[in-house]
Design an enzyme around this catalytic site. Structure first.
Site, PDB file in Angstrom:
ATOM      1  NE  ARG A  32      39.165  38.698  44.068  1.00  0.00           N
ATOM      2  CZ  ARG A  32      38.765  39.060  42.856  1.00  0.00           C
ATOM      3  NH1 ARG A  32      38.142  38.220  42.089  1.00  0.00           N
ATOM      4  NH2 ARG A  32      38.958  40.283  42.438  1.00  0.00           N
ATOM      5  NE  ARG A  36      31.795  35.896  42.787  1.00  0.00           N
ATOM      6  CZ  ARG A  36      31.849  36.333  41.533  1.00  0.00           C
ATOM      7  NH1 ARG A  36      30.791  36.250  40.772  1.00  0.00           N
ATOM      8  NH2 ARG A  36      32.957  36.843  41.051  1.00  0.00           N
ATOM      9  NE  ARG A  45      28.693  40.421  49.447  1.00  0.00           N
ATOM     10  CZ  ARG A  45      29.009  40.418  48.168  1.00  0.00           C
ATOM     11  NH1 ARG A  45      30.197  40.062  47.774  1.00  0.00           N
ATOM     12  NH2 ARG A  45      28.139  40.811  47.252  1.00  0.00           N
ATOM     13  CG  ASP A  81      37.501  45.291  44.712  1.00  0.00           C
ATOM     14  OD1 ASP A  81      37.495  44.096  44.385  1.00  0.00           O
ATOM     15  OD2 ASP A  81      37.691  46.216  43.904  1.00  0.00           O
ATOM     16  CE1 TYR A 156      38.372  46.771  36.254  1.00  0.00           C
ATOM     17  CE2 TYR A 156      40.309  46.989  37.645  1.00  0.00           C
ATOM     18  CZ  TYR A 156      39.415  46.198  36.961  1.00  0.00           C
ATOM     19  OH  TYR A 156      39.550  44.838  36.975  1.00  0.00           O
TER      20      TYR A 156
HETATM   21  C1  LIG Z   1      41.562  43.581  39.513  1.00  0.00           C
HETATM   22  C2  LIG Z   1      41.123  43.490  40.954  1.00  0.00           C
HETATM   23  C3  LIG Z   1      39.844  43.807  41.481  1.00  0.00           C
HETATM   24  N1  LIG Z   1      39.880  43.559  42.844  1.00  0.00           N
HETATM   25  C4  LIG Z   1      41.104  43.081  43.204  1.00  0.00           C
HETATM   26  C5  LIG Z   1      41.907  43.069  42.045  1.00  0.00           C
HETATM   27  C6  LIG Z   1      43.343  42.669  42.001  1.00  0.00           C
HETATM   28  C7  LIG Z   1      43.433  41.199  42.095  1.00  0.00           C
HETATM   29  C8  LIG Z   1      43.235  40.453  40.802  1.00  0.00           C
HETATM   30  O1  LIG Z   1      43.994  40.714  39.867  1.00  0.00           O
HETATM   31  O2  LIG Z   1      42.342  39.623  40.772  1.00  0.00           O
HETATM   32  C9  LIG Z   1      41.596  42.743  44.550  1.00  0.00           C
HETATM   33  C10 LIG Z   1      40.742  41.972  45.453  1.00  0.00           C
HETATM   34  N2  LIG Z   1      39.378  41.814  45.420  1.00  0.00           N
HETATM   35  C11 LIG Z   1      38.992  41.032  46.460  1.00  0.00           C
HETATM   36  C12 LIG Z   1      40.117  40.743  47.265  1.00  0.00           C
HETATM   37  C13 LIG Z   1      39.954  40.059  48.620  1.00  0.00           C
HETATM   38  C14 LIG Z   1      40.923  39.239  49.199  1.00  0.00           C
HETATM   39  C15 LIG Z   1      41.173  37.870  48.585  1.00  0.00           C
HETATM   40  O3  LIG Z   1      41.995  37.780  47.657  1.00  0.00           O
HETATM   41  O4  LIG Z   1      40.623  36.883  49.114  1.00  0.00           O
HETATM   42  C16 LIG Z   1      41.224  41.290  46.624  1.00  0.00           C
HETATM   43  C17 LIG Z   1      42.693  41.224  47.015  1.00  0.00           C
HETATM   44  C18 LIG Z   1      37.632  40.609  46.790  1.00  0.00           C
HETATM   45  C19 LIG Z   1      36.643  40.537  45.705  1.00  0.00           C
HETATM   46  N3  LIG Z   1      36.481  41.388  44.635  1.00  0.00           N
HETATM   47  C20 LIG Z   1      35.396  40.994  43.916  1.00  0.00           C
HETATM   48  C21 LIG Z   1      34.822  39.852  44.525  1.00  0.00           C
HETATM   49  C22 LIG Z   1      33.577  39.140  44.056  1.00  0.00           C
HETATM   50  C23 LIG Z   1      32.426  39.909  44.577  1.00  0.00           C
HETATM   51  C24 LIG Z   1      31.184  39.116  44.626  1.00  0.00           C
HETATM   52  O5  LIG Z   1      30.983  38.432  45.635  1.00  0.00           O
HETATM   53  O6  LIG Z   1      30.408  39.225  43.679  1.00  0.00           O
HETATM   54  C25 LIG Z   1      35.586  39.562  45.661  1.00  0.00           C
HETATM   55  C26 LIG Z   1      35.359  38.485  46.686  1.00  0.00           C
HETATM   56  C27 LIG Z   1      34.877  41.713  42.733  1.00  0.00           C
HETATM   57  C28 LIG Z   1      35.896  42.149  41.764  1.00  0.00           C
HETATM   58  N4  LIG Z   1      36.734  43.219  41.941  1.00  0.00           N
HETATM   59  C29 LIG Z   1      37.582  43.310  40.854  1.00  0.00           C
HETATM   60  C30 LIG Z   1      37.267  42.259  39.957  1.00  0.00           C
HETATM   61  C31 LIG Z   1      37.936  42.006  38.634  1.00  0.00           C
HETATM   62  C32 LIG Z   1      36.208  41.537  40.542  1.00  0.00           C
HETATM   63  C33 LIG Z   1      35.570  40.261  40.047  1.00  0.00           C
HETATM   64  C34 LIG Z   1      34.280  40.467  39.368  1.00  0.00           C
HETATM   65  C35 LIG Z   1      33.540  39.153  39.276  1.00  0.00           C
HETATM   66  O7  LIG Z   1      34.044  38.231  38.625  1.00  0.00           O
HETATM   67  O8  LIG Z   1      32.469  39.075  39.867  1.00  0.00           O
HETATM   68  C36 LIG Z   1      38.664  44.317  40.748  1.00  0.00           C
END
Ligand SMILES: Cc1c2[nH]c(c1CCC(=O)O)Cc1[nH]c(c(CCC(=O)O)c1C)Cc1[nH]c(c(CCC(=O)O)c1C)Cc1[nH]c(c(C)c1CCC(=O)O)C2
Length: 369
Positions: A32, A36, A45, A81, A156
């Site tokens: 990540r 944000r 975004r 994602d 999920y």
């Molecule tokens: C479980 C999982 C998800 N998504 C992902 C996982 C596995 C990684 C982990 O264990 O954290 C994988 C993921 N999601 C994202 C990336 C991008 C690359 C990076 O790591 O920079 C990667 C590799 C962007 C993202 N994925 C997400 C964001 C935030 C989106 C936003 O801007 O609101 C980003 C940048 C959303 C997301 N998507 C998911 C979650 C739990 C969330 C967070 C929700 C939140 O707290 O708002 C599912």
């Protein structure tokens, strides 16, 4: 002394994945790292939904490159994602800020499975195109492609969103094993297609995220989950790029997760890297594992923790520095920048010292000692 690892690998990150560190240098990137916590991400975004942003190669490229420019990390990770390829496959999913993926109609019956359509290579053209744009800008810095592992994706789909105990998922897994295996076979196909599109666009390593597998008993992991993750990783092996296999709370699962076919085992902060390395043995590199909750601690305390991770990682034949899980949204980017500087400044000396302290073991021919 040559600055190239045996085999001429020009990336510090890829060399460490292959357990052949360049002059003991330790690569660093952050799960990540895009997102944000970065003001430039929030600016790009603004007014664009998460999943919509993932469908636009220009935005995907810009967001992927932002942390590389800011921090000088040793690898980029594709901005997307784990749910993106499932959305393409026909699953109704939204990503709700502060919550995570939410599924319109959870998958719980054989009829529900039919809503997961097999992917054609054409379906993921926008992924391959984005990877190409990124790689064209990155120079020598490698791009890491990623996908969700079948269990984490299934959790999920079955729960309908994030879960604390995965009760519906586990009940389906043990109560309806044929349905479970059918679901996981489809998810493995979707993940493998997502990874293949990123590698076709130029990604030079992949990470399989089984973020929530740590909720499982070892015997259930081995019986119901490992074969499906192994199916994904076996397909990656044919693509010729190293694979990192990561989950949270997986101390008891490290050995079967490594055996599923990874080159690098991702470790959270609960297990020291030296211990993780001892568990999986010398055929694997390790990645991790600074506790992301410590990023707000005073710098001298945090710096000590970073060097402790480097010292423990130096006991493994390969170490990629990372956090134990993703960068929290409220992390201070300046702190991450200081961590990159510290790993780059101290990592090699710490590894070298650890190596010289160890009794000599037979080195592969041609490796400078
Ligand atoms: C479980 C999982 C998800 N998504 C992902 C996982 C596995 C990684 C982990 O264990 O954290 C994988 C993921 N999601 C994202 C990336 C991008 C690359 C990076 O790591 O920079 C990667 C590799 C962007 C993202 N994925 C997400 C964001 C935030 C989106 C936003 O801007 O609101 C980003 C940048 C959303 C997301 N998507 C998911 C979650 C739990 C969330 C967070 C929700 C939140 O707290 O708002 C599912």
């Amino acid at each position: 002394m040559s600055s190239r690892a045996p085999g001429g690998e020009s990336s510090v990150f890829l060399a460490a994945c292959r357990r052949a560190h360049h002059d003991d240098e330790v690569p660093v990137w952050f799960m990540r790292q895009a997102g944000r916590s970065l003001p430039e991400y929030r600016a790009v975004r603004a007014g664009i939904g998460m999943l919509d942003s993932c469908r636009r190669p220009d935005l995907v490229a810009e967001i992927t490159l932002q942390p590389v420019r800011r921090y000088g990390v040793d690898a980029a990770i594709f901005y997307s994602d784990i749910m993106v390829p499932l959305a393409v496959a026909g699953v109704g999913v939204d990503i709700v800020a502060g919550t995570g993926p939410v599924i319109a109609q959870p998958v719980r019956t054989a009829a529900d499975l039919e809503r997961i359509r097999p992917l054609d290579p054409d379906d993921l053209g926008f992924v391959e195109e984005a990877a190409r744009l990124i790689v064209a800008e990155l120079g020598d810095t490698p791009l890491i492609g990623f996908a969700g592992a079948p269990f984490t994706l299934a959790s999920y789909l079955v729960e309908g969103g994030p879960s604390r105990d995965y009760a519906r998922t586990k009940a389906l897994m043990v109560g309806r094993p044929e349905l479970w295996h059918d679901l996981c076979r489809r998810l493995a196909d979707v993940s493998a297609a997502f990874l293949a599109a990123q590698v076709a666009g130029g990604a030079r390593a992949v990470q399989l995220f089984d973020s929530w597998a740590g909720a499982l008993a070892v015997a259930d992991y081995v019986r119901y989950v490992q074969p499906h993750s192994a199916a994904v990783l076996h397909r990656v092996r044919r693509l010729g790029v190293p694979a990192i296999h990561f989950g949270v709370g997986t101390g008891e699962l490290l050995v079967p997760m490594a055996a599923a076919g990874a080159d690098v085992i991702g470790v959270d902060w609960r297990v020291q890297l030296a211990e993780a390395s001892a568990r999986v043995g010398p055929s694997y590199a390790v990645q991790g594992n600074l506790d992301p909750a410590l990023l707000g601690a005073p710098w001298p305390v945090l710096a000590d923790r970073v060097t402790a991770v480097l010292r423990s990682g130096a006991e493994s034949p390969g170490h990629v520095f990372n956090l134990g899980h993703g960068v929290p949204p409220d992390a201070d980017p300046d702190v991450l920048g200081r961590i990159v500087e510290l790993v780059h400044a101290e990592g090699a000396a710490i590894r070298r010292e650890a190596r010289l302290r160890r009794p000599a073991v037979a080195a592969p021919a041609g490796v400078a000692r």
